[in-house]
Design an enzyme around this catalytic site. Structure first.
Site, short mmCIF file in Angstrom:
data_model
loop_
_atom_site.label_atom_id
_atom_site.label_comp_id
_atom_site.label_asym_id
_atom_site.label_seq_id
_atom_site.Cartn_x
_atom_site.Cartn_y
_atom_site.Cartn_z
N SER A 1 11.47 -1.57 6.75
CA SER A 1 9.78 -2.13 6.10
C SER A 1 10.40 -2.32 5.01
O SER A 1 10.32 -1.00 4.44
CB SER A 1 8.81 -2.60 6.73
OG SER A 1 8.96 -3.11 8.29
N1 SAH Z 1 9.44 0.66 10.92
C1 SAH Z 1 10.57 0.43 11.09
C2 SAH Z 1 11.29 -1.44 11.34
C3 SAH Z 1 11.22 -1.43 12.72
S1 SAH Z 1 12.26 -2.32 13.00
C4 SAH Z 1 11.34 1.48 10.29
O1 SAH Z 1 10.76 1.85 9.16
O2 SAH Z 1 11.80 1.61 10.39
C5 SAH Z 1 11.70 -3.11 13.92
C6 SAH Z 1 12.80 -2.91 15.35
O3 SAH Z 1 11.87 -3.28 16.66
C7 SAH Z 1 13.62 -2.88 15.19
O4 SAH Z 1 14.48 -1.05 15.54
C8 SAH Z 1 13.77 -3.44 17.06
O5 SAH Z 1 15.36 -3.24 17.63
C9 SAH Z 1 12.87 -3.13 17.60
N2 SAH Z 1 12.56 -4.18 18.68
C10 SAH Z 1 12.22 -5.25 18.85
N3 SAH Z 1 11.52 -6.01 20.23
C11 SAH Z 1 11.35 -4.54 20.55
C12 SAH Z 1 10.61 -4.02 21.60
N4 SAH Z 1 10.19 -5.87 22.81
N5 SAH Z 1 10.47 -2.67 22.34
C13 SAH Z 1 10.55 -1.76 21.18
N6 SAH Z 1 11.33 -1.76 19.82
C14 SAH Z 1 12.05 -3.50 19.74
#
Ligand code: SAH
Length: 223
Positions: free
Chosen positions: A65
């Site tokens: 993000s």
């Molecule tokens: N804050 C993180 C950004 C994550 S992007 C960073 O700094 O890198 C969002 C993430 O949520 C992705 O990796 C995606 O695979 C995950 N995601 C999506 N649906 C999910 C679920 N149901 N449970 C756990 N993770 C999930």
């Protein structure tokens, strides 16, 4: 400047220009983001862009993000050093590391095993103060084992707030989550007081979808 911390100046500029000047006030959030090397969490080829004012693509079609959005979520979460926090969407582990600097205990759930194991490797090398637990699974169901949580922070967007995340909030707890469509959502904060839940909305955002039985069943349609 720490030895070998080649991007310290970029990081300082990011904190000043993107965070402080745009209204982030929480001193602990600013300190944590001032001290954590974001370039460790982006693909090596994008290291020079680690402090740019935007989200960046990472492995498996996911994103890290925008720094401002991470700061905003952490500030809205009103984290205290005693909190146990549930994070949905470990992703690269960048926000996970910040949570571990700001709270006592972090339980983070990631759906994609490859991302979770890469994040685990990175986080291990950092020696963070907070206690860290990582889990591969469907975070739209929360993580019942360690509930209740003083704070829940979701880094993936849901069409409606997953019931399990509200259920697993401690009394007085806060849930920060993007809620809305596939492309655009609103950042929402839910506060639990006993059996009552109060919601506040904080502007537009755009996160990758939360995919799971309490959120999107599969990749949502893009228009
Ligand atoms: N804050 C993180 C950004 C994550 S992007 C960073 O700094 O890198 C969002 C993430 O949520 C992705 O990796 C995606 O695979 C995950 N995601 C999506 N649906 C999910 C679920 N149901 N449970 C756990 N993770 C999930």
């Amino acid at each position: 400047m720490k030895p070998g911390d080649a991007r310290a100046a970029d990081r300082r500029r990011m904190v000043d220009e993107q965070l402080v000047h745009r209204g982030i006030r929480d001193a602990r959030v600013l300190a944590a983001m001032s001290g954590l090397a974001r370039e460790m969490f982006v693909p090596a080829a994008l290291a020079a862009l680690a402090y740019d004012d935007r989200a960046l693509p990472v492995a498996q079609g996911q994103t890290i993000s925008q720094p401002w959005m991470v700061a905003r979520m952490l500030e809205l979460a009103e984290l205290e050093p005693v909190h146990r926090v549930l994070e949905i969407g470990t992703g690269t582990g960048y926000q996970t590391a910040l949570l571990a600097l700001l709270a006592a205990e972090v339980c983070s759930v990631e759906r994609l095993p490859a991302l979770a194991s890469a994040a685990a490797r990175r986080l291990e090398t950092l020696g963070l103060p907070g206690r860290l637990r990582l889990h591969v699974g469907d975070g739209s169901l929360g993580w019942r084992e360690f509930a209740p949580y003083a704070r829940v922070v979701a880094a993936a967007a849901a069409p409606v707030v997953p019931r399990a995340l509200l259920d697993q909030l401690a009394d007085g707890g806060l849930l920060v989550i993007p809620v809305g469509g596939a492309e655009l959502q609103r950042l929402e904060v839910w506060r639990r007081t006993g059996t009552r839940f109060d919601r506040a909305a904080y502007g537009d955002c755009s996160f990758v979808p939360m995919i799971g039985s309490g959120a999107w069943a599969e990749e949502p349609p893009h228009n």
